[in-house]
Design an enzyme around this catalytic site. Structure first.
Site, mmCIF file in Angstrom:
data_model
loop_
_atom_site.group_PDB
_atom_site.id
_atom_site.type_symbol
_atom_site.label_atom_id
_atom_site.label_comp_id
_atom_site.label_asym_id
_atom_site.label_seq_id
_atom_site.Cartn_x
_atom_site.Cartn_y
_atom_site.Cartn_z
ATOM 1 N N ARG A 64 8.703 11.055 -7.722
ATOM 2 C CA ARG A 64 9.614 9.960 -7.387
ATOM 3 C C ARG A 64 10.440 9.525 -8.590
ATOM 4 O O ARG A 64 11.600 9.136 -8.445
ATOM 5 C CB ARG A 64 8.819 8.742 -6.878
ATOM 6 C CG ARG A 64 8.242 8.882 -5.489
ATOM 7 C CD ARG A 64 7.492 7.605 -5.111
ATOM 8 N NE ARG A 64 8.377 6.455 -4.952
ATOM 9 C CZ ARG A 64 7.957 5.197 -4.962
ATOM 10 N NH1 ARG A 64 6.672 4.921 -5.143
ATOM 11 N NH2 ARG A 64 8.808 4.206 -4.797
ATOM 12 N N GLU A 89 -0.451 -5.916 0.205
ATOM 13 C CA GLU A 89 -0.423 -5.351 1.550
ATOM 14 C C GLU A 89 -1.724 -4.594 1.785
ATOM 15 O O GLU A 89 -2.063 -3.682 1.021
ATOM 16 C CB GLU A 89 0.775 -4.407 1.731
ATOM 17 C CG GLU A 89 2.103 -5.137 1.730
ATOM 18 C CD GLU A 89 3.283 -4.202 1.918
ATOM 19 O OE1 GLU A 89 4.180 -4.532 2.726
ATOM 20 O OE2 GLU A 89 3.308 -3.136 1.265
ATOM 21 N N ARG A 123 7.716 -0.430 -7.005
ATOM 22 C CA ARG A 123 6.695 -0.499 -8.044
ATOM 23 C C ARG A 123 5.296 -0.535 -7.399
ATOM 24 O O ARG A 123 4.445 -1.332 -7.771
ATOM 25 C CB ARG A 123 6.906 -1.729 -8.918
ATOM 26 C CG ARG A 123 8.237 -1.746 -9.675
ATOM 27 C CD ARG A 123 8.363 -2.986 -10.545
ATOM 28 N NE ARG A 123 9.579 -2.975 -11.338
ATOM 29 C CZ ARG A 123 10.745 -3.505 -10.961
ATOM 30 N NH1 ARG A 123 10.845 -4.093 -9.761
ATOM 31 N NH2 ARG A 123 11.810 -3.451 -11.751
ATOM 32 N N GLU A 124 5.065 0.375 -6.464
ATOM 33 C CA GLU A 124 3.814 0.347 -5.711
ATOM 34 C C GLU A 124 2.624 0.846 -6.530
ATOM 35 O O GLU A 124 2.731 1.804 -7.300
ATOM 36 C CB GLU A 124 3.932 1.221 -4.450
ATOM 37 C CG GLU A 124 4.960 0.750 -3.446
ATOM 38 C CD GLU A 124 6.330 1.363 -3.662
ATOM 39 O OE1 GLU A 124 6.541 2.002 -4.732
ATOM 40 O OE2 GLU A 124 7.200 1.227 -2.783
ATOM 41 N N ASP A 171 3.712 -8.698 -3.845
ATOM 42 C CA ASP A 171 3.098 -8.316 -2.571
ATOM 43 C C ASP A 171 1.646 -7.867 -2.705
ATOM 44 O O ASP A 171 1.331 -7.035 -3.560
ATOM 45 C CB ASP A 171 3.834 -7.118 -1.949
ATOM 46 C CG ASP A 171 5.250 -7.436 -1.521
ATOM 47 O OD1 ASP A 171 5.553 -8.618 -1.332
ATOM 48 O OD2 ASP A 171 6.036 -6.490 -1.383
ATOM 49 N N ASP A 178 4.095 3.866 11.234
ATOM 50 C CA ASP A 178 4.966 4.944 10.784
ATOM 51 C C ASP A 178 4.700 5.318 9.324
ATOM 52 O O ASP A 178 5.171 6.356 8.856
ATOM 53 C CB ASP A 178 6.436 4.564 10.971
ATOM 54 C CG ASP A 178 6.807 3.271 10.262
ATOM 55 O OD1 ASP A 178 5.932 2.398 10.082
ATOM 56 O OD2 ASP A 178 7.990 3.137 9.883
ATOM 57 N N GLU A 186 9.725 -10.803 -5.637
ATOM 58 C CA GLU A 186 8.643 -10.755 -4.656
ATOM 59 C C GLU A 186 7.391 -10.150 -5.288
ATOM 60 O O GLU A 186 7.474 -9.203 -6.070
ATOM 61 C CB GLU A 186 9.082 -9.910 -3.453
ATOM 62 C CG GLU A 186 8.113 -9.883 -2.282
ATOM 63 C CD GLU A 186 8.703 -9.163 -1.074
ATOM 64 O OE1 GLU A 186 7.915 -8.615 -0.297
ATOM 65 O OE2 GLU A 186 9.944 -9.139 -0.925
ATOM 66 N N GLY A 198 -0.082 8.065 5.423
ATOM 67 C CA GLY A 198 1.321 8.432 5.465
ATOM 68 C C GLY A 198 1.935 8.443 6.844
ATOM 69 O O GLY A 198 2.972 9.078 7.065
#
Length: 295
Positions: free
Chosen positions: A282, A106, A130-131, A104, A195, A102, A200
């Site tokens: 993270r 967003e 992998r943002e 993305d 959410d 995928e 955040g």
């Protein structure tokens, strides 16, 4: 007459070359390439413009009628104006199944006066996380802008108005999986994600400002269309010996040009807000692809 004959031969040669460098080129109306996925009553058509609506009953989404393996997909989008906090407008490519791939875009809404954020992500064999997030260098709610995904066997490139904002490079020679054998559909949707989407999740969707509307036009797909989940799709959608040549396999798109590399460095230096590669909370151990990616 000799000059005329030479011109005809030149024209014929040029035509043969252009036919040899093939792809599936489509710039068309929405309903020729796409179909509503859900909430058809939240779709509105105004000439060449499609509008998707989000209210406190439902969002809306659409998907491509076909799946593709390598090429480029572009849509022009005008994002939700005003207070868009809590909303997400997504544009992405995805394969099917738990081990899906995928890519993305967003677009994360915000309160009036605060900038939109763009979050990109890459899933390989079902694994994402992998943002990257960045701010844009323009107001994406005031006019239409082009958002593109370019995908070949060497790289995945995210582009905004033809400026690269992210590159995911094939590092299989380093033992790192790369998405290259699962056909993908093209999708877009608008939905409520208060959410997590805005600061955040601190800022919730204000439904008194509904409906929230994202607008689309100029749907363009230049890619290899795949009709069956055949094992030889990757081979069929890649340039072979002889006459079959696809533009996405050309050396000019196997990596960024020098100008594009400079553009990407500018985006990262001036507009990058978050990169998973540098998030040691993270990822105490740096993800393997982060150690080898040049961009």
């Amino acid at each position: 007459m000799a000059v005329l004959g030479f011109s005809k031969m030149s024209l014929l040669f040029g035509l043969l070359v252009s036919l040899a460098l093939v792809g599936l080129v489509m710039s068309a109306r929405f309903d020729e390439l796409y179909q509503p996925s859900w909430a058809m009553d939240h779709f509105a058509y105004e000439g060449d413009v499609l509008r998707l609506k989000l209210d406190n009953y439902s969002g809306a989404g659409f998907s491509s009628k076909s799946k593709y393996l390598f090429g480029k997909v572009t849509i022009q989008i005008k994002l939700v104006e005003g207070d868009s906090a809590g909303t997400v407008t997504a544009f992405y490519m995805s394969s099917d199944g738990p081990n899906h791939n995928e890519f993305d875009f967003e677009f994360l809404g915000n309160t009036t006066g605060e900038p939109y954020l763009v979050q990109t992500n890459v899933y390989v064999n079902g694994v994402g996380n992998r943002e990257q997030r960045l701010g844009l260098w323009f107001d994406p709610t005031k006019d239409f802008h082009s958002y593109s995904l370019l995908w070949n066997q060497r790289q995945v490139v995210f582009l905004v108005d033809e400026t690269p904002i992210r590159v995911h490079t094939n590092l299989e020679h380093r033992g790192i999986p790369y998405p290259k054998d699962q056909p993908m559909g093209v999708y877009s949707s608008i939905w409520n994600a208060d959410d997590w989407a805005t600061q955040g999740g601190r800022i919730k969707t204000d439904w008194t400002h509904a409906p929230f509307v994202a607008s689309y036009r100029n749907f363009d797909i230049n890619a290899c269309e795949v009709t069956l989940a055949a094992a030889d799709n990757a081979k069929r959608c890649s340039s072979g010996g002889g006459e079959r040549r696809y533009w996405w396999d050309e050396p000019t798109v196997s990596e960024l040009s020098l100008h594009q590399s400079h553009q990407l460095k500018w985006v990262r230096a001036k507009h990058m807000i978050y990169d998973y590669c540098t998030d040691t909370t993270r990822f105490p151990v740096t993800p393997a692809e982060c150690e080898h990616h040049r961009h």
